[in-house]
Write an enzyme that holds these catalytic residues in place. Structure first.
Site, PDB file in Angstrom:
ATOM      1  N   ASP A  12      39.897  32.446  38.073  1.00 31.79           N
ATOM      2  CA  ASP A  12      39.410  31.373  38.793  1.00 31.79           C
ATOM      3  C   ASP A  12      39.320  30.239  39.703  1.00 31.79           C
ATOM      4  OD1 ASP A  12      37.167  32.938  36.565  1.00 31.79           O
ATOM      5  OD2 ASP A  12      38.892  32.505  35.022  1.00 31.79           O
TER       6      ASP A  12
ATOM      7  N   GLY B 290      43.633  34.951  35.241  1.00 29.29           N
ATOM      8  CA  GLY B 290      42.869  33.593  35.386  1.00 29.29           C
ATOM      9  C   GLY B 290      42.536  33.092  37.272  1.00 29.29           C
ATOM     10  N   ALA B 291      43.733  34.049  37.479  1.00 21.32           N
ATOM     11  CA  ALA B 291      44.062  33.613  39.148  1.00 21.32           C
ATOM     12  C   ALA B 291      43.214  33.512  39.995  1.00 21.32           C
ATOM     13  CB  ALA B 291      44.700  34.676  39.072  1.00 21.32           C
TER      14      ALA B 291
ATOM     15  N   LYS C  95      38.163  39.166  47.762  1.00 19.62           N
ATOM     16  CA  LYS C  95      39.713  38.085  47.370  1.00 19.62           C
ATOM     17  C   LYS C  95      40.530  39.022  46.913  1.00 19.62           C
ATOM     18  CE  LYS C  95      37.727  36.487  43.808  1.00 19.62           C
ATOM     19  NZ  LYS C  95      37.292  35.783  42.345  1.00 19.62           N
TER      20      LYS C  95
ATOM     21  N   SER D 247      35.025  27.486  32.695  1.00 19.67           N
ATOM     22  CA  SER D 247      35.716  25.962  32.245  1.00 19.67           C
ATOM     23  C   SER D 247      36.169  26.399  32.711  1.00 19.67           C
ATOM     24  CB  SER D 247      35.796  26.297  30.300  1.00 19.67           C
ATOM     25  OG  SER D 247      36.329  27.534  29.849  1.00 19.67           O
TER      26      SER D 247
ATOM     27  N   GLY E 179      43.569  39.308  46.189  1.00 21.17           N
ATOM     28  CA  GLY E 179      45.395  39.336  45.342  1.00 21.17           C
ATOM     29  C   GLY E 179      45.895  38.296  46.275  1.00 21.17           C
TER      30      GLY E 179
END
Length: 317
Positions: A257, A254-255, A224, A36, A226
């Protein structure tokens, strides 16, 4: 519909003061769920998104559905479960940069999701299907639901995007590896972090690990990294997109996402892979500057201003 996703969203409680939760007497209440989060991020960036799930027919479930609908996400395929409760979790800030999360989700309404909850026509009407490695870990029926959604996507030429999003506490490691590799092989685009890639394949550079993923089937792999940015591997190009610096990391949860939402938004807007990865890096960075999983997700005007005002780069190889 641009993107359809499916998975669990829970009520999130965080102590208002830092330190071990045993000393907390006041909590803030939010909602959070990887899938979500992505749907909300896409909606804020101007894309149409839909979320499939089950929530308890309780106040938390009603809060979650109303909040996500209020963010412009289609929730018409969210079911209220009369037999199970909405999952909960707590997130405590022990010290600057140190967070700890505790879940209360066993037997939750979302874990009861089953293949019959997946509407083939709904999937067929999307451009992308986004799934994560969290949902299949919740139960056998959730695993089957994810496979069903992917099968529908493949049947209707919908691009499948998979974020491994490893949650080791949810299932045995060997089972996790088997399923995550299976889902990677079915995806067109895979968005792993370095820790997730090492969990699946062992040590290696971003380039080597991306190649290992690509050998399993996906056309595009985005590693990813960071704050360092990301490495992308497509059929005819690869390279690094630098990260965006922020003055303070308030909450890193949440980063990833946000990264997924930014990347998909870029593709939907017609950007090529390197440009979409740059956008993803920017959204991921912005998420870390606000407390909560979705509070830092930007609208497009603010995102573009952020990108214009910070140095970033790309090196194609």
């Amino acid at each position: 519909m641009d993107v359809v996703t499916l998975g669990e969203t829970m009520a999130l409680f965080s102590p208002e003061s830092p330190g071990p939760m045993r000393y907390a007497d006041r909590f803030s209440a939010r909602i959070a769920g990887a899938e979500s989060n992505v749907a909300i991020g896409l909606s804020r960036l101007g894309s149409e998104s839909g979320w499939i799930s089950r929530v308890g027919n309780d106040e938390f479930g009603k809060k979650i559905r109303a909040f996500i609908r209020g963010e412009g996400v289609d929730v018409s395929r969210v079911t209220f479960d009369e037999t199970a409760d909405t999952g909960l979790f707590f997130k405590e800030k022990l010290s600057p940069g140190e967070w700890r999360v505790k879940y209360y989700r066993k037997g939750s309404a979302a874990s009861k999701m089953k293949p019959e909850d997946i509407d083939e026509s709904y999937i067929a009407g999307a451009k992308f299907l986004h799934v994560t490695g969290i949902t299949p870990a919740l139960s056998d029926s959730c695993y089957e639901s994810v496979l069903t959604a992917i099968d529908y996507a493949k049947r209707h030429n919908v691009t499948v995007v998979f974020d491994p999003n490893v949650r080791r506490k949810l299932w045995p490691e060997e089972r996790a590896r088997t399923v995550l590799l299976e889902l990677s092989s079915k995806a067109d685009i895979v968005l792993p972090g370095m820790d997730e890639a090492k969990f699946l394949f062992g040590e290696g550079s971003p380039e080597k690990l991306a190649q290992r993923f690509q050998e399993h089937g996906p056309t595009v792999v985005i590693m990813k990294l960071g704050k360092e940015g990301a490495y992308y591997l497509d059929r005819d190009m690869d390279g690094y997109a630098e990260g965006f610096s922020v003055s303070e990391v308030v909450d890193p949860v949440g980063a990833g996402d946000g990264f997924s939402a930014g990347f998909l938004s870029g593709l939907l807007d017609g950007l090529d892979v390197p440009e979409a990865v740059q956008r993803a890096n920017a959204v991921g960075a912005m998420v870390t500057m606000a407390a909560g999983d979705v509070e830092g997700l930007p609208e497009k005007e603010r995102l573009l201003d952020f990108m214009d005002n910070r140095e970033h780069g790309d090196v194609e190889r």
